[in-house]
Design an enzyme around this catalytic site. Structure first.
Site, mmCIF file in Angstrom:
data_model
loop_
_atom_site.group_PDB
_atom_site.id
_atom_site.type_symbol
_atom_site.label_atom_id
_atom_site.label_comp_id
_atom_site.label_asym_id
_atom_site.label_seq_id
_atom_site.Cartn_x
_atom_site.Cartn_y
_atom_site.Cartn_z
ATOM 1 N N TYR A 1 -1.660 -19.494 -2.091
ATOM 2 C CA TYR A 1 -2.485 -18.303 -1.826
ATOM 3 C C TYR A 1 -3.950 -18.714 -1.650
ATOM 4 C CZ TYR A 1 -4.875 -13.857 -2.621
ATOM 5 O OH TYR A 1 -5.687 -12.750 -2.493
ATOM 6 N N GLY B 1 0.841 -1.199 0.000
ATOM 7 C CA GLY B 1 0.000 0.000 0.000
ATOM 8 C C GLY B 1 0.877 1.251 0.000
#
Ligand code: UDP
Length: 329
Positions: free
Chosen positions: A152, A39
């Site tokens: 994942y 981010g």
């Protein structure tokens, strides 16, 4: 509307930062927890002086910090995760640790406060399933453990199982949302490995577009504004507790078609190169062949339906890339 206070983990990320915009716009108070590993501060810079916005740089693995941040809130949007096929293939261990332990920490802590938790999951969890369209109650089909990519999906499925168990066994209201290839402004052209970000950057640079494999694999791309709408509906709908929802746009497109669509939208007509998966991701790689959401449950329970067409969404995304991509060079 009652003003509420939400914790958004991963609120500096791509979907998270758009979610923060929408929550503040709706008049809520927001605390963002993000370690800024993927981010970026630019994603929330426009809220810096907003009285209802608070940013804390830190990790979802830091239990005392998570406890302190959850104590005053009404609900948690848990989006902090290691995402992107590229990252997962390169460092599956880190991905699994953050994605499983982070969710466990959030759920354990939310239980003390008994606040609702919306957990970001992924259409990746359907794996290699050929039972198209994908409905939430379908079987998932994942490859062997020698293929790092599937770690994942396994981690996200474990997150979903944890969320369901906390709901059934402890009565904690939890909801999981499975995003289908979200895209839009703020998609990082370097991060996530997202095909739309890569194709737009390549087209704007006048480079050939790199289609992996035979280009006939499909995805259903979902504009980030639609993904945010579904996420907020998951929090606000009482009947959502204990369930998983597909948040996707049921328009399916092959990577060959996507490459041509993006070239047309950008206004370039360069080459389209087909690159073998082994060259793109190394050995031991498998891809999902088709990905198409069944949104009957999301429509019935959440009132969710994607409203942004691929053409409109790409237009907005290309405009953003034209303005911001120099920031990533
Ligand atoms: N892909 C591609 N060219 C690229 C990057 C990705 O053809 O430069 C393909 C990738 O192999 C997959 C699809 O685009 O079939 C979507 O990839 P992405 O990493 O965006 O998301 P996924 O749905 O695989 O998680």
């Amino acid at each position: 509307m009652r003003k509420q206070h939400f914790l958004v983990t991963g609120g500096a990320g791509f979907i998270g930062s758009h979610l923060v915009d929408a929550l503040l716009e709706a008049g809520h108070s927001v605390t963002v927890l993000d370690d800024l590993s993927v981010g970026k501060e630019q994603n929330f810079a426009h809220h810096r002086t907003h009285p209802d916005f608070h940013f804390v740089k830190g990790s979802v693995l830091d239990k005392p910090l998570v406890e302190r941040l959850i104590a005053p809130v009404d609900g948690v949007y848990h989006l902090a995760a290691v995402v992107g096929v590229k990252y997962v293939v390169e460092d599956p261990l880190h991905g699994m640790q953050v994605n499983v332990r982070g969710t466990e920490t959030i759920l354990e802590t939310a239980l003390e406060r008994r606040c609702k938790v919306v957990i970001a999951s992924s259409s990746e969890t359907y794996g290699k399933s050929t039972q198209v369209p994908f409905a939430e109650e379908n079987n998932t089909v994942l490859g062997a453990t020698s293929i790092p990519r599937w770690s994942y999906a396994v981690a996200k499925l474990l997150d979903e199982h944890l969320a369901c168990a906390y709901y059934r066994q402890k009565g904690l209201p939890t909801v999981c949302v499975r995003y289908f290839n979200a895209y839009g402004p703020r998609l990082d052209p370097r991060g996530y490995g997202s095909v739309i970000a890569r194709f737009i950057s390549q087209a704007l640079d006048g480079n050939p577009l790199t289609v992996y494999g035979d280009g006939q694999q499909t995805r259903s791309f979902t504009f980030v504004g639609d993904a945010v709408y579904g996420t907020i509906a998951a929090m606000e709908t009482p009947e959502s507790a204990g369930l998983t929802f597909n948040i996707g746009n049921p328009r399916e497109i092959t990577m060959d078609q996507l490459a041509r669509t993006i070239q047309e939208a950008v206004g370039t007509a360069g080459a389209i190169l087909h690159i073998p998966y082994t060259e793109a991701y190394g050995a031991n790689f498998e891809d999902s062949r088709r990905r198409l959401p069944d949104i009957q449950r999301s429509k019935a329970v959440l009132g969710f339906e994607a409203t942004t067409s691929l053409e409109d969404g790409l237009h907005q995304t290309i405009l953003w890339f034209k303005e911001h991509r120099h920031e990533f060079i």
